[in-house]
Design an enzyme around this catalytic site. Structure first.
Site, PDB file in Angstrom:
ATOM      1  N   GLY A 407      40.415  41.052  46.566  1.00 40.94           N
ATOM      2  CA  GLY A 407      41.510  41.578  46.050  1.00 40.94           C
ATOM      3  C   GLY A 407      41.217  42.256  44.600  1.00 40.94           C
ATOM      4  O   GLY A 407      40.251  42.175  44.043  1.00 40.94           O
ATOM      5  N   GLY A 409      43.269  43.118  40.724  1.00 38.91           N
ATOM      6  CA  GLY A 409      44.314  42.642  39.945  1.00 38.91           C
ATOM      7  C   GLY A 409      44.245  43.273  38.399  1.00 38.91           C
ATOM      8  O   GLY A 409      43.350  44.140  38.067  1.00 38.91           O
ATOM      9  N   GLY A 410      45.080  42.862  37.559  1.00 42.99           N
ATOM     10  CA  GLY A 410      45.141  43.305  36.336  1.00 42.99           C
ATOM     11  C   GLY A 410      43.774  42.875  35.407  1.00 42.99           C
ATOM     12  O   GLY A 410      43.615  43.706  34.579  1.00 42.99           O
ATOM     13  N   THR A 413      38.405  42.878  39.881  1.00 40.41           N
ATOM     14  CA  THR A 413      38.240  42.661  41.239  1.00 40.41           C
ATOM     15  C   THR A 413      37.445  41.670  41.652  1.00 40.41           C
ATOM     16  O   THR A 413      36.484  41.246  40.936  1.00 40.41           O
ATOM     17  CB  THR A 413      37.362  44.145  41.761  1.00 40.41           C
ATOM     18  OG1 THR A 413      37.995  45.257  41.201  1.00 40.41           O
ATOM     19  CG2 THR A 413      37.168  44.149  43.324  1.00 40.41           C
ATOM     20  N   ASP A 525      50.670  33.426  33.003  1.00 40.39           N
ATOM     21  CA  ASP A 525      50.887  34.474  33.863  1.00 40.39           C
ATOM     22  C   ASP A 525      51.140  34.061  35.466  1.00 40.39           C
ATOM     23  O   ASP A 525      50.215  34.198  36.441  1.00 40.39           O
ATOM     24  CB  ASP A 525      49.546  35.264  33.921  1.00 40.39           C
ATOM     25  CG  ASP A 525      49.725  36.736  34.691  1.00 40.39           C
ATOM     26  OD1 ASP A 525      51.072  37.197  35.017  1.00 40.39           O
ATOM     27  OD2 ASP A 525      49.125  37.406  35.191  1.00 40.39           O
TER      28      ASP A 525
END
Length: 716
Positions: A407, A409-410, A413, A525
């Site tokens: 995946g 994300g911000g 990887t 988050d």
């Protein structure tokens, strides 16, 4: 430093003469023998005489032992074969004669040591009336052997062909093994015994341990272990001037392991791992003194190699000019060859030096010094984190192959990888770093190294010597909660009972972070993409890249606003003051996602309803909340159960953070609802529920418009 070593190499190469010096096998000031056993470097008698703790040898009563390997007795060390031969316990079993079978040794495990059971120098032997097989650490059978028993036949060590004795080889190098017996005494009668062992080939074939069994009185047999060195250890060595390094790979079955060492040519003797440890053999030195050239050729005799002294002038030329031409041609050719060799050696030295400097540069740039400062300030925060090498993680992820991506994300990887020991891991490769991201990455390492909770992803270690920093954590097999809810990757939808379990586990993990750790931690988050599910659908909170420690006497944390649209606490967005209640708000959005199956920000809804939190609160106010619940939730839950969960979510989403419950209170309430829920109950009623009276006293204000500016986001 490397150039200086090359300069020494050139000087020594030009001044090779006959030498009768006794070769030195140990470091200066260290003993190189224990009894009649030579202990060469990188092994050493005493901690200061070896390359690391695994190679330390204790010399007790003129007998050498390896204390790091449970004090196994050392029989010899071979620098040529890269093996150390030790006495190891033999495995045996006797039918109806063993009083306490739990005391029988059934295998050996070399653990994290640099040693392997050598496939080249050992063989697997079974003696007696038995069938035995050997399996590795994960239970896979790697070798087996079965004997046929005849009472009138006694096998000998050099005649082991299946009657009372059989032998075979192991297919690859292993770190641990376990042996099992079957059919014991089936042919040998009552009280029959079976013996199984890995044994050094030379010791067994040479008949040094003659008789039916080769074991000593205490039940031990000679066994050869292959020893290895890490990249850093090999780079710290100064191979002697005529020796040179080599690199090969060890076959470990499903993976291979790089292997390096120093090689000693046949014309020399001594220890190639010491700069001054190599000397020309006496017979070769005499050949050179007479103007000859010594070379060692394969011989069929017992010695293996035979020295041949050849003449430097094999041709007889008629004229001096032709002789001079040949000499000049040979000299120029040799000179060019020597120059090419020197250039290549310099290239390799410069390349290694450059790579080492680059790794050090990356280590500093990626926060290595910051991590050390954290460790010095509080060693308990990072003492559990392991520093992986870049080479380990490149091999684990197939050099970060696109097919291994789990995946993006911000923060970076995530790749799936497999370590040399067989563990499956997730490797997080951060984005190109700057000064702000350095502290963020090291912060994640420090936080996860002290967190130990069954519903929080476990950090295994990190790597700082690559261009971008890497995090290594346990691999969670079932992906993210977001995918399970919104992308329909399951063959069946998530049941209400599973949703309640996931919500309760996430709430418990956050409660642990807020109040049970030595220093409170705010995640900052919380969202469904940061909640992973294992093979039993247990929730695991992940991605602590924006998390922060908070002093016990602090009530909030003032920072630049960070988080994900749709989950962001409106109060935090307006004030930039993050509190533990901000995590509670984000969890409330996750809880609503579980109830409704909808995304936190949706382009299919309009106006302020694009925010799932606002959409849910308006539905609660208007008494139509049941109409937005997921069909699976309505079918499986009763109205009271669903409204109880909705009330918890509503309280988490209060715009005034002071009115929100703590995560501990949320976890307790959800656990009570989950325990009272009967998974078999089906509630077919999908009508609206009027719950307006319960919300008559709630005020929401107009701050929900905060969410409207995020309408171009999909909720991730």
């Amino acid at each position: 430093m490397k150039l200086f070593r090359v300069y020494q190499f050139l000087i020594l190469l030009s001044s090779i003469t006959a030498s009768t010096e006794v070769p030195s096998y140990s470091k200066a000031g260290c003993e190189d023998t224990c009894g009649n056993v030579t202990i060469p470097y990188p092994f050493g008698i005493g901690a200061k005489c070896s390359i690391n703790k695994w190679y330390v040898v204790d010399c007790n009563s003129s007998t050498p032992y390896l204390p790091a390997l449970n004090h196994l007795e050392v029989l010899g060390v071979s620098l040529k074969n890269y093996t150390v031969t030790v006495y190891a316990p033999m495995i045996y079993d006797c039918q109806n004669q063993v009083q306490n079978r739990s005391q029988i040794i059934s295998g050996m495990d070399l653990g994290r040591s640099p040693f392997f059971f050598s496939k080249k120098h050992n063989k697997f032997v079974v003696e007696g009336c038995a069938t035995a097989f050997i399996s590795d650490s994960i239970g896979s059978t790697v070798a087996g052997c079965s004997t046929s028993c005849r009472n009138d036949t006694i096998s000998e060590s050099n005649n082991c062909f299946g009657i009372n004795c059989c032998e075979t080889t192991i297919p690859h190098y292993v770190k641990s093994y376990k042996m099992n017996f079957t059919g014991l005494g089936r042919q040998g009668g009552e009280g029959a015994c079976g013996y199984a062992f890995l044994v050094d080939k030379n010791s067994y074939v040479e008949g040094s341990f003659s008789g039916k069994y080769i074991a000593t009185d205490n039940g031990s047999v000679p066994l050869s272990l292959l020893w290895t060195l890490t990249d850093n250890e090999f780079n710290s060595l100064s191979c002697c001037y005529e020796a040179y390094g080599f690199e090969d790979e060890l076959d470990l079955g499903n993976v291979t392991l790089p292997y390096q060492g120093c090689y000693l040519p046949s014309q020399y003797e001594g220890n190639p791992y010491l700069f001054s440890g190599c000397y020309v053999k006496e017979e070769c030195a005499r050949c050179r003194d007479s103007g000859g050239y010594c070379e060692y050729l394969q011989d069929n005799g017992d010695d293996g190699l035979k020295m041949n002294c050849s003449n430097y002038h094999p041709y007889n030329f008629e004229s001096k000019s032709s002789q001079l031409g040949v000499i000049l041609g040979v000299s120029i050719s040799m000179g060019l060859l020597s120059l090419a060799t020197i250039i290549y050696a310099l290239y390799k030295v410069i390349k290694k030096t450059k790579a080492r400097r680059q790794r050090k540069k990356f280590f500093k740039r990626n926060g290595g010094l910051l991590l050390k400062q954290q460790e010095e300030a509080d060693p308990s925060l990072v003492d559990k984190a392991i520093l992986f090498t870049s080479r380990e993680l490149e091999k684990a992820t197939d050099y970060f192959n696109e097919n291994r991506i789990l995946g993006r994300g911000g923060q970076g990887t995530v790749y799936k990888g497999m370590l040399v020991d067989g563990r499956i891991v997730a490797v997080k490769k951060s984005k190109v770093v700057d000064e702000s991201q350095l502290e963020q990455f090291i912060n994640e390492v420090v936080i996860l190294s002290q967190v130990n909770h069954r519903n929080v992803v476990k950090l295994l270690g990190c790597c700082l010597e690559t261009e971008v920093p890497l995090l290594v954590s346990e691999f969670i097999s079932n992906g993210t909660l977001y995918d399970r809810i919104h992308n329909g990757i399951d063959e069946f939808p998530i049941s209400l009972n599973m949703r309640l379990q996931i919500a309760t586990e996430v709430a418990g993990a956050l409660a642990y972070l807020h109040s049970a750790t030595s220093i409170p931690i705010y995640h900052r988050d919380i969202k469904t993409t940061n909640i992973l599910l294992d093979d039993k659908y247990r929730a695991k909170v992940s991605d602590f890249g924006t998390s922060r420690f908070v002093s016990i006497d602090q009530t909030h944390l003032t920072t630049l606003v960070k988080g994900t649209f749709g989950y962001l606490d409106p109060e935090y967005f307006q004030s930039s003051q993050f509190t533990e209640k901000s995590d509670v708000y984000s969890f409330g959005v996750v809880l609503v996602e579980l109830l409704t199956g909808e995304k936190p920000i949706s382009l299919t809804r309009f106006g302020e309803n694009r925010s799932l939190a606002t959409h849910f609160m308006l539905a609660m106010e208007e008494g139509r909340v049941m109409s937005i619940f997921d069909a699976m939730v309505i079918r499986e839950g009763t109205r009271d159960e669903l409204m109880s969960v909705a009330n918890v979510a509503m309280r988490c989403l209060f715009l005034n953070g002071k009115n929100r419950p703590t995560m501990k209170e949320v976890a307790v309430e959800l656990e009570a609802i989950r325990m009272s829920h009967a998974p078999s109950v089906v509630q077919p009623n999908t009508g609206q529920v009027i719950y307006g009276e319960e919300f008559a006293t709630l005020t929401y204000g107009d701050s929900t418009s905060t969410f409207l500016s995020f309408s171009n986001n999909s909720g991730q």
